[in-house]
Motif scaffolding. Structure first.
Motif, PDB file in Angstrom:
ATOM      1  N   GLU A 116      47.165  82.844  -1.830  1.00 58.58           N
ATOM      2  CA  GLU A 116      47.012  82.913  -0.375  1.00 58.58           C
ATOM      3  C   GLU A 116      45.559  82.737   0.050  1.00 58.58           C
ATOM      4  O   GLU A 116      45.275  82.321   1.176  1.00 58.58           O
ATOM      5  CB  GLU A 116      47.544  84.255   0.128  1.00 58.58           C
ATOM      6  CG  GLU A 116      48.006  84.231   1.567  1.00 58.58           C
ATOM      7  CD  GLU A 116      48.773  85.487   1.929  1.00 58.58           C
ATOM      8  OE1 GLU A 116      48.223  86.593   1.744  1.00 58.58           O
ATOM      9  OE2 GLU A 116      49.920  85.368   2.382  1.00 58.58           O
ATOM     10  N   ASN A 117      44.638  83.033  -0.867  1.00 55.95           N
ATOM     11  CA  ASN A 117      43.216  82.885  -0.554  1.00 55.95           C
ATOM     12  C   ASN A 117      42.864  81.460  -0.156  1.00 55.95           C
ATOM     13  O   ASN A 117      41.897  81.230   0.571  1.00 55.95           O
ATOM     14  CB  ASN A 117      42.353  83.296  -1.752  1.00 55.95           C
ATOM     15  CG  ASN A 117      42.373  84.792  -1.973  1.00 55.95           C
ATOM     16  OD1 ASN A 117      42.790  85.549  -1.099  1.00 55.95           O
ATOM     17  ND2 ASN A 117      41.918  85.233  -3.130  1.00 55.95           N
ATOM     18  N   PHE A 118      43.623  80.488  -0.649  1.00 56.89           N
ATOM     19  CA  PHE A 118      43.317  79.097  -0.342  1.00 56.89           C
ATOM     20  C   PHE A 118      43.443  78.829   1.151  1.00 56.89           C
ATOM     21  O   PHE A 118      42.703  78.009   1.706  1.00 56.89           O
ATOM     22  CB  PHE A 118      44.250  78.166  -1.122  1.00 56.89           C
ATOM     23  CG  PHE A 118      43.936  76.700  -0.955  1.00 56.89           C
ATOM     24  CD1 PHE A 118      42.647  76.217  -1.154  1.00 56.89           C
ATOM     25  CD2 PHE A 118      44.925  75.806  -0.588  1.00 56.89           C
ATOM     26  CE1 PHE A 118      42.354  74.877  -0.995  1.00 56.89           C
ATOM     27  CE2 PHE A 118      44.642  74.460  -0.432  1.00 56.89           C
ATOM     28  CZ  PHE A 118      43.352  73.987  -0.637  1.00 56.89           C
ATOM     29  N   MET A 119      44.359  79.515   1.809  1.00 55.75           N
ATOM     30  CA  MET A 119      44.547  79.305   3.242  1.00 55.75           C
ATOM     31  C   MET A 119      43.317  79.738   4.032  1.00 55.75           C
ATOM     32  O   MET A 119      43.061  79.250   5.133  1.00 55.75           O
ATOM     33  CB  MET A 119      45.794  80.045   3.731  1.00 55.75           C
ATOM     34  CG  MET A 119      46.457  79.397   4.944  1.00 55.75           C
ATOM     35  SD  MET A 119      47.969  80.228   5.503  1.00 55.75           S
ATOM     36  CE  MET A 119      49.063  79.896   4.135  1.00 55.75           C
ATOM     37  N   HIS A 120      42.533  80.642   3.463  1.00 54.80           N
ATOM     38  CA  HIS A 120      41.330  81.123   4.139  1.00 54.80           C
ATOM     39  C   HIS A 120      40.262  80.046   4.261  1.00 54.80           C
ATOM     40  O   HIS A 120      39.332  80.179   5.058  1.00 54.80           O
ATOM     41  CB  HIS A 120      40.728  82.317   3.388  1.00 54.80           C
ATOM     42  CG  HIS A 120      41.654  83.481   3.274  1.00 54.80           C
ATOM     43  ND1 HIS A 120      41.505  84.455   2.305  1.00 54.80           N
ATOM     44  CD2 HIS A 120      42.749  83.826   3.999  1.00 54.80           C
ATOM     45  CE1 HIS A 120      42.483  85.344   2.438  1.00 54.80           C
ATOM     46  NE2 HIS A 120      43.236  84.985   3.459  1.00 54.80           N
ATOM     47  N   ILE A 154      40.997  86.836   8.834  1.00 54.25           N
ATOM     48  CA  ILE A 154      41.356  85.821   9.831  1.00 54.25           C
ATOM     49  C   ILE A 154      40.513  86.011  11.087  1.00 54.25           C
ATOM     50  O   ILE A 154      40.009  85.044  11.668  1.00 54.25           O
ATOM     51  CB  ILE A 154      42.862  85.907  10.167  1.00 54.25           C
ATOM     52  CG1 ILE A 154      43.698  85.467   8.964  1.00 54.25           C
ATOM     53  CG2 ILE A 154      43.193  85.032  11.377  1.00 54.25           C
ATOM     54  CD1 ILE A 154      45.179  85.718   9.128  1.00 54.25           C
ATOM     55  N   SER A 155      40.358  87.256  11.519  1.00 51.22           N
ATOM     56  CA  SER A 155      39.550  87.550  12.701  1.00 51.22           C
ATOM     57  C   SER A 155      38.089  87.213  12.467  1.00 51.22           C
ATOM     58  O   SER A 155      37.424  86.646  13.345  1.00 51.22           O
ATOM     59  CB  SER A 155      39.696  89.029  13.082  1.00 51.22           C
ATOM     60  OG  SER A 155      41.029  89.334  13.426  1.00 51.22           O
ATOM     61  N   LYS A 156      37.589  87.547  11.296  1.00 52.44           N
ATOM     62  CA  LYS A 156      36.187  87.265  10.972  1.00 52.44           C
ATOM     63  C   LYS A 156      35.917  85.769  10.981  1.00 52.44           C
ATOM     64  O   LYS A 156      34.905  85.303  11.509  1.00 52.44           O
ATOM     65  CB  LYS A 156      35.846  87.850   9.603  1.00 52.44           C
ATOM     66  CG  LYS A 156      34.408  87.573   9.164  1.00 52.44           C
ATOM     67  CD  LYS A 156      34.139  88.137   7.781  1.00 52.44           C
ATOM     68  CE  LYS A 156      32.731  87.800   7.326  1.00 52.44           C
ATOM     69  NZ  LYS A 156      32.466  88.310   5.947  1.00 52.44           N
ATOM     70  N   ASN A 157      36.830  84.997  10.396  1.00 54.05           N
ATOM     71  CA  ASN A 157      36.659  83.544  10.314  1.00 54.05           C
ATOM     72  C   ASN A 157      37.101  82.824  11.582  1.00 54.05           C
ATOM     73  O   ASN A 157      36.912  81.616  11.705  1.00 54.05           O
ATOM     74  CB  ASN A 157      37.450  82.991   9.125  1.00 54.05           C
ATOM     75  CG  ASN A 157      36.935  83.491   7.798  1.00 54.05           C
ATOM     76  OD1 ASN A 157      35.789  83.921   7.688  1.00 54.05           O
ATOM     77  ND2 ASN A 157      37.776  83.432   6.782  1.00 54.05           N
ATOM     78  N   LYS A 158      37.728  83.578  12.509  1.00 55.34           N
ATOM     79  CA  LYS A 158      38.248  83.010  13.753  1.00 55.34           C
ATOM     80  C   LYS A 158      39.187  81.838  13.459  1.00 55.34           C
ATOM     81  O   LYS A 158      39.128  80.791  14.112  1.00 55.34           O
ATOM     82  CB  LYS A 158      37.100  82.592  14.672  1.00 55.34           C
ATOM     83  CG  LYS A 158      36.230  83.764  15.105  1.00 55.34           C
ATOM     84  CD  LYS A 158      35.143  83.346  16.067  1.00 55.34           C
ATOM     85  CE  LYS A 158      34.324  84.554  16.502  1.00 55.34           C
ATOM     86  NZ  LYS A 158      33.240  84.182  17.444  1.00 55.34           N
ATOM     87  N   GLN A 159      40.026  82.051  12.468  1.00 50.87           N
ATOM     88  CA  GLN A 159      40.983  81.019  12.076  1.00 50.87           C
ATOM     89  C   GLN A 159      42.088  80.896  13.121  1.00 50.87           C
ATOM     90  O   GLN A 159      42.529  81.890  13.694  1.00 50.87           O
ATOM     91  CB  GLN A 159      41.580  81.362  10.717  1.00 50.87           C
ATOM     92  CG  GLN A 159      42.479  80.295  10.124  1.00 50.87           C
ATOM     93  CD  GLN A 159      43.054  80.717   8.788  1.00 50.87           C
ATOM     94  OE1 GLN A 159      43.711  81.764   8.683  1.00 50.87           O
ATOM     95  NE2 GLN A 159      42.801  79.923   7.762  1.00 50.87           N
TER      96      GLN A 159
END
Length: 300
Positions: A116-120, A154-159
């Motif tokens: 799942e890390n890849f989605m980051h 997700i919030s940190k990266n604003k994805q």
């Protein structure tokens, strides 16, 4: 006509990475990846790479066999020896094939072998889905599980995560889609992508956004414009502190730019340091320099 003005084009430097994925096949994933790449290249004048992670290589084959519009296509080099090796090889391909482009689009069928890390690693995640209640529920679960497990990052990266209603009919009512995704600030439902009933007339020969079928073209251009706007917003958001796009105000004073405030503080610090040095020298000479303004000597 290019999507970006001359001023805006300056910020199209760091690649925006877009992932088109779902754990279920047959939802139009490769079709959307190939045609979104074409839309951004043809209609917005962006430099695009398409990275194909799927064994069938459908999206990259479409781009390669259609008229050349300048999209660079790559077949991802994957290792499935272990989950760790799969992640490493996937990330290696992403770094290698996304560098130097405005936007990189990756086409990947999600499998349990993929960490799942890849989605980051992506700025925007598109999840195509049919509009049947069963498929919508499956897509919603896929997205919600990912968000619940990774919300802080997700919030940190604003994805941004977007569900894409795909292969819809012309009588499809957009208001009929009801999910829990709207309550999540980072999730959106895009305009739908119309089903091309005679898909063989498009594959390898044409792209939806410039199709002679006005209905298919109109539907896809609405979808493409929605995604393109998110891409530009990501660029502005990422580059805002170092660009002149709009006035970026700090909370310290109306009309004062962050960079101006920084320069102002730096100037004041320099004056204070110089004042302290002068005061120290004056004390050694047992003399008072009354020419120094009081506010510059407040730390003496």
């Amino acid at each position: 006509m290019s999507y970006f003005s001359k001023a805006e084009r300056v910020i199209v430097m760091e690649t925006i990475k877009v992932l088109v994925t779902n754990r279920k096949g047959g939802v139009g994933k490769s079709t959307i990846a190939a045609n979104l790449a074409a839309y951004l290249a043809l209609q917005k004048g962006l430099k695009i790479s398409l990275i194909d992670y799927d064994e069938q290589s459908s999206s990259s084959a479409w781009i390669k066999k259609a008229p050349n519009i300048g999209i660079e296509t790559y077949r991802a080099e994957m290792s499935y020896q272990s989950a760790g090796m799969t992640l490493l090889s996937a990330r290696s391909s992403l770094r290698k094939f996304s560098t130097g482009f405005d936007v990189s689009i990756s086409d990947l069928t999600w499998t349990p072998n993929m960490a799942e890390n890849f989605m980051h690693d992506f700025d925007i995640v598109l999840v195509p889905t049919s509009t049947s209640k069963f498929e919508l529920a499956s897509t919603e679960i896929f997205i919600l599980e990912y968000v619940l497990r990774n919300s802080p990052l997700i919030s940190k990266n604003k994805q941004i995560i977007m569900a894409v209603p795909s292969r819809v009919e012309t009588n499809f009512a957009e208001t009929s889609i009801s999910t829990n995704l709207a309550s999540l600030g980072m999730c959106y439902i895009t305009p739908p992508v119309l089903r091309a009933n005679e898909i063989d007339n498009f594959v390898y020969e044409d792209f939806f956004c410039v199709s002679s079928n006005a209905t298919i073209s109109t539907y896809f251009c609405r979808f493409g414009e929605f995604v393109a706007q998110q891409i530009l917003d990501k660029k502005r958001e990422r580059e805002a502190p170092t660009t002149k796009l709009g006035a970026i105000y700090s909370g310290l004073g109306k009309g004062i730019l962050i960079l101006d405030r920084y320069r102002q503080n730096k100037k004041i610090s320099g004056l204070q340091a110089r004042s302290q040095k002068q005061a120290f020298k004056a004390s050694e000479q047992s003399a008072t320099d009354t020419s120094i303004p009081a506010f510059l000597s407040k730390h003496n």
